[in-house]
Design an enzyme around this catalytic site. Structure first.
Site, PDB file in Angstrom:
ATOM      1  N   ALA A 188      40.616  46.406  44.675  1.00 33.12           N
ATOM      2  CA  ALA A 188      40.144  46.868  43.340  1.00 33.12           C
ATOM      3  C   ALA A 188      38.607  46.917  43.216  1.00 33.12           C
ATOM      4  O   ALA A 188      38.206  46.174  44.006  1.00 33.12           O
ATOM      5  CB  ALA A 188      41.012  46.261  42.328  1.00 33.12           C
ATOM      6  N   GLU A 243      39.433  40.992  38.722  1.00 32.60           N
ATOM      7  CA  GLU A 243      38.746  42.120  38.351  1.00 32.60           C
ATOM      8  C   GLU A 243      38.359  41.873  36.952  1.00 32.60           C
ATOM      9  O   GLU A 243      37.322  42.160  36.571  1.00 32.60           O
ATOM     10  CB  GLU A 243      39.198  43.364  38.372  1.00 32.60           C
ATOM     11  CG  GLU A 243      39.562  43.958  40.088  1.00 32.60           C
ATOM     12  CD  GLU A 243      38.829  43.558  41.002  1.00 32.60           C
ATOM     13  OE1 GLU A 243      37.458  43.690  40.911  1.00 32.60           O
ATOM     14  OE2 GLU A 243      38.889  43.108  41.928  1.00 32.60           O
ATOM     15  N   ASN A 259      34.499  48.031  37.957  1.00 32.72           N
ATOM     16  CA  ASN A 259      33.700  48.850  37.195  1.00 32.72           C
ATOM     17  C   ASN A 259      33.779  48.623  35.827  1.00 32.72           C
ATOM     18  O   ASN A 259      34.644  48.352  35.243  1.00 32.72           O
ATOM     19  CB  ASN A 259      33.847  50.594  37.408  1.00 32.72           C
ATOM     20  CG  ASN A 259      34.041  50.535  38.782  1.00 32.72           C
ATOM     21  OD1 ASN A 259      33.225  50.546  39.579  1.00 32.72           O
ATOM     22  ND2 ASN A 259      35.334  51.034  39.139  1.00 32.72           N
TER      23      ASN A 259
HETATM   24  N1  B3K Z   1      33.556  43.921  44.216  1.00 33.15           N
HETATM   25  C1  B3K Z   1      34.707  44.853  44.853  1.00 33.15           C
HETATM   26  C2  B3K Z   1      34.483  44.934  46.474  1.00 33.15           C
HETATM   27  C3  B3K Z   1      33.550  45.988  46.618  1.00 33.15           C
HETATM   28  C4  B3K Z   1      33.772  46.120  48.163  1.00 33.15           C
HETATM   29  C5  B3K Z   1      32.938  47.301  48.634  1.00 33.15           C
HETATM   30  N2  B3K Z   1      32.958  47.565  49.983  1.00 33.15           N
HETATM   31  C6  B3K Z   1      36.115  44.293  44.588  1.00 33.15           C
HETATM   32  C7  B3K Z   1      36.125  42.733  44.001  1.00 33.15           C
HETATM   33  O1  B3K Z   1      35.759  41.868  44.984  1.00 33.15           O
HETATM   34  O2  B3K Z   1      36.339  42.607  43.023  1.00 33.15           O
HETATM   35 ZN    ZN Z   2      35.468  40.546  43.368  1.00 28.71          ZN
END
Ligand code: B3K
Ligand code: ZN
Length: 868
Positions: free
Chosen positions: A262, A298, A265
């Site tokens: 996930a 998230e 954003n």
């Molecule tokens: N921050 C995203 C991961 C993005 C990976 C890009 N290749 C998911 C997470 O760790 O919450």
């Molecule tokens: Zn993360």
């Protein structure tokens, strides 16, 4: 072209920043127009040109302060747009065209089953428009999405919707405004037709937040658990950290084509549907757990990641290690069970230790990166979480909270470094973490060796510690680090001995090992004790102490720490598995068999823990214990031990299995624990008596109404290749063939089918209509099922397993480089294996390395593995 590495030591603050960006995105599958209007400011005194990142974009126009530039005003490469003459503050207007339909990399703007969606972290925004694509440039975003509302009733972006209007040409324009400045990796856009589950949450200060969960049409009956988890996560972050959500709306969209779990954003999370959709019929207990933890993860990023973000991508663990730690604690609190810790440690030992010992070894804060997507690793995430957990252990819950408060007080709204985080912990507690910082600089798994001496006359007991971190692929010199060891001493009956010592122990009997060697003496110890030296896995290390079998049995049966009990059995069994593999013995001693049986029949042990205590060591965990492995004797030894234990456990497991049957399905901790122990018992029954297990599997599959039990039946029929295996697999396929997420379970079982027919079968399965290499969930289920779980056939003597994987990787290289780079991992471990396996694996890597269109992702990983 060989890609070049970027170095942490080359970090420079940005020469320009962008305060505001107004994006207009006109959606068309093959020709989306992206117009951006940016307010740009020079940072510091210099006359350098403005250099923007951009890939796979068709530039239409560039204007500064309303004045169009002609081609002499800028220059373009495959990866950059450079504008030579710019002022100190100006408005930059850029128009580009992109082709989402052709985007199979699932990075940037792409189509998932007809819906538009984005993935920008780490460096995907540059596939949407030219930008300063780095996390330390924070801008306010306004996004207008233009499209056909009948096709895309929902057009979403970050923040709040501020306008919606019908255009003269029949299209609809929806405008979103995000009040929080953010780096572009947190930008998101989704447009599609969904079913919507709506709810709300009242924050601790009394604000109402609208919660919206968007799922594919017809899936509303699978969205409730994700929504409940979200509300639990919001409440948990308020209770434990005093952190409140900061927008009026929180949206989650589930999509079927997604590279990872996930993405956090701002205000608009995009999720792999695997981590949203679940009901009892279609999802297992493990799936529900995964949803709770990823939804939590998230959500927690809103503070640890979004409000305070990373200065540069080398600092990824600043947000990921911390957020994994937070989601682990959340899950522990939700389930109230000690076994979460055991499962977390199993991941470190099976996967992270392998990474530390392999070609891609890197510290939790890497120093050199070719493709950032390659560094979303079990080291940055899970070892990163262990490092945060060690600070929590050393400072205590209150001290850790003080550190978090200070971190937010200092850095809210900023892009910062891992050092800033440690500094806040240190300052808030006046606790010296200078040696501790080594964890951020050094790759590799520290090894602590312990010897002891008991003096009966003085009734003193001394532990002598020494630590050493072996050289890793990226670094040869290592220094001593700060290792918290949670210690306990036990007498022969398993009773805990109170700890009296002049050495400094922090709360919960934690000793800080700070130097290469050190000793601690305990007084008033009446008999020679059995030490527990790493309770709760207080540090991500390997611990060497020459336990006798009897001492390990004492810990396994009596220690109050669930992890230590599990660890003791794992050590005992591993000891004999190796002895059998090395031809030194052929059987497990009777007292160990009796010990395991005593645990199986102990009515006091809660079911979830008992299920873990009855696990055999994993192949990966075993492989990580030695420098080099002859794999087939090891697999045979595991089979010997399994059979031997199984015949001893048979009666007990059969009785337990029958006791554990539950009349109705419930999704509470106790019912989940019972299902997990019942699966473990069924496994032992199958190893001892396949025909008996076959009958039980068929009955379980047919009589049960929930996926957990049905999949348990299927998994065991498949694992032991029971008589009903094929017919059960066929029934399952008939029932679920139109449901990709459920078929992932079937694909995974096909991948790990322990049968001579497995190769012919793989080819058949690849031809099924529901198997698509372009869908990461499908690809991963089958490919990793085979190459990471089907040891006997992946390591087939003739090398055909390696060849099969290499073919998939070659195809994926052009479809989806991120997924190719993840799935190639088993081949990159070739140095671990003896000949002929090592040579065969290496030969496949060499062929892949020759590919003319080899992605940056694979170049880095294969190159390192081959030593180029
Ligand atoms: N921050 C995203 C991961 C993005 C990976 C890009 N290749 C998911 C997470 O760790 O919450
Ligand atoms: Zn993360």
């Amino acid at each position: 072209m060989t890609a070049k590495a970027k170095l942490l030591s080359d970090y420079r603050s940005p020469e320009f920043t962008i305060d505001q960006i107004d994006l207009t995105i006109e959606l068309e599958p093959q020709a989306t127009r992206v117009t951006s209007v940016m307010q740009v400011r020079r940072q510091g005194r210099h006359n350098n040109p403005l250099v923007l990142e951009g890939e796979q974009l068709q530039l239409q126009s560039v204007a500064i302060d309303g004045r169009m530039l002609d081609a002499t005003g800028y220059s373009q490469t495959d990866t950059h747009l450079t504008i030579a003459e710019v002022g100190d503050a100006f408005e930059l207007n850029i128009v580009v065209m992109i082709n989402p339909q052709a985007n199979t990399s699932l990075e940037g703007l792409y189509l998932s089953d007809g819906a538009f969606c984005t993935q920008c972290e780490a460096e995907g925004f540059r596939k949407i428009t030219y930008y300063l694509d780095r996390p330390d440039v924070l801008a306010r975003f306004t996004t207008t999405i233009i499209g056909d509302a009948s096709q895309f009733p929902f057009m979403l972006s970050n923040g709040n919707q501020v306008a919606k209007q019908q255009l003269d040409d029949g299209r609809t324009a929806v405008t979103w405004q995000d009040p929080f400045p953010k780096p572009c990796y947190l930008f998101a856009l989704v447009a599609g037709d969904f079913d919507l589950l709506e709810d709300s949450f009242q924050t601790m200060s009394g604000r109402h937040v609208t919660l919206q969960l968007f799922v594919d049409k017809g899936n509303l009956d699978r969205a409730d658990y994700a929504m409940a988890s979200l509300k639990n996560a919001m409440a948990w972050d308020e209770q434990v950290y005093g952190l409140e959500y900061d927008l009026d709306i929180y949206m989650v969209v589930a999509v079927d084509f997604f590279n990872m779990g996930a993405m956090e954003n701002k205000g608009l999370n995009v999720f792999n549907s695997k981590y949203v959709l679940a009901n009892a019929r279609s999802a297992t207990d493990q799936d529900f757990n995964g949803i709770e933890s990823v939804i939590g993860h998230e959500y927690f990023h809103n503070w640890t990641g979004n409000r305070v973000t990373c200065r540069d991508w080398f600092q990824l663990s600043l947000k990921e290690g911390l957020t994994v730690f937070r989601d682990q604690c959340f899950s522990e609190d939700m389930t109230g069970s000690a076994v979460n810790r055991i499962d977390d440690v199993a991941i470190i030992r099976s996967h992270q230790f392998a990474e530390d010992a392999g070609p891609m070894a890197h510290p939790i804060r890497p120093q050199s990166v070719i493709e950032m997507n390659n560094f979303y690793t079990v080291t940055v995430y899970n070892k990163g979480a262990e490092v945060i957990r060690m600070m929590h252990t050393l400072l205590g819950a209150d001290g850790f909270r003080r550190g978090m408060d200070l971190y937010f007080e200092r850095h809210d709204g900023q892009a910062v470094t891992c050092d800033d985080f440690v500094q806040a912990m240190e300052d808030a507690n006046a606790f010296d973490l200078s040696r501790f910082r080594t964890w951020y600089q050094q790759a590799g798994t520290p090894e602590v060796s312990v010897t002891d001496h008991y003096n009966a006359e003085t009734q003193t007991y001394t532990l002598n510690f020494s630590q050493q971190t072996p050289a890793t692929a990226d670094q040869s010199d290592k220094t001593a680090t700060h290792i918290p060891l949670r210690i306990g001493l036990y007498d022969d009956t398993g009773a805990a001995i109170p700890l009296n010592t002049e050495a400094k122990l922090t709360d919960g009997n934690v000793y800080s090992l700070l130097t290469e060697s050190a000793s601690v003496t305990f007084d008033h110890v009446k008999t020679a004790p059995t030490p527990a030296l790493l309770k709760g896995f207080s540090a991500p290390i390997k611990l060497n102490y020459q336990y006798s079998d009897v001492q390990l049995l004492t810990l396994a049966q009596h220690c109050e720490d669930g992890f230590t009990r599990w660890d003791a059995i794992q050590s005992l069994l591993a000891r004999y598995i190796w002895q059998i593999a090395d031809g030194e013995t052929s059987t497990l001693p009777q007292n160990i068999i009796d010990g395991v049986l005593a645990i199986a029949s102990d009515g006091e042990i809660e079911a979830a823990l008992k299920a873990r205590l009855l696990q055999l060591p994993t192949v990966n965990g075993l492989v990580n214990q030695r420098q080099q492995i002859d794999i087939h004797p090891l697999l045979n030894a595991l089979d010997v031990i399994r059979e031997q234990l199984a015949s001893a456990l048979y009666d007990c497991c059969l009785a337990l299995y029958q006791q554990l049957q539950q009349p109705d399905y419930q999704l509470d901790a106790e019912s989940i624990a019972k299902r997990s122990l019942s699966a473990s018992c069924l496994g032992w029954i199958a190893a001892a008596n396949p025909p008996a297990a076959d009958q039980l599997c068929v009955a379980l599959y047919n009589n049960s109404d929930n996926m957990t039990e049905q999949l348990n039946a299927l998994t065991i029929a498949n694992r032991f290749d029971l008589a009903s295996r094929n017919s059960l697999m066929d029934q399952f396929e008939q029932r679920w063939q139109d449901d990709g997420l459920v078929m992932d379970k079937w694909l995974n079982l096909q991948g790990c089918w322990n049968s001579e027919q497995c190769f012919g079968n793989l080819a058949k399965v690849e031809g099924k209509p529901f198997f698509k290499l372009t869908n990461p969930n499908r690809a991963r289920s089958l490919i990793a099922g085979f190459s990471a779980m089907n040891y006997r056939y992946f390591h087939a003597q003739d090398g055909s397993g390696y060849q099969w994987l290499a073919e998939k990787i070659q195809n994926l290289n052009s479809i989806n480089p991120q997924i190719a780079a993840r799935l190639i991992n088993p081949l990159t471990q070739w140095r671990k294996f003896t000949a002929p396996q090592a040579d065969q694996m290496k030969a496949q890597l060499e062929q892949i390395y020759q590919l003319s269109d080899l992605s940056k992702d694979l170049q880095e990983i294969v190159g390192k593995s081959l030593g180029h």
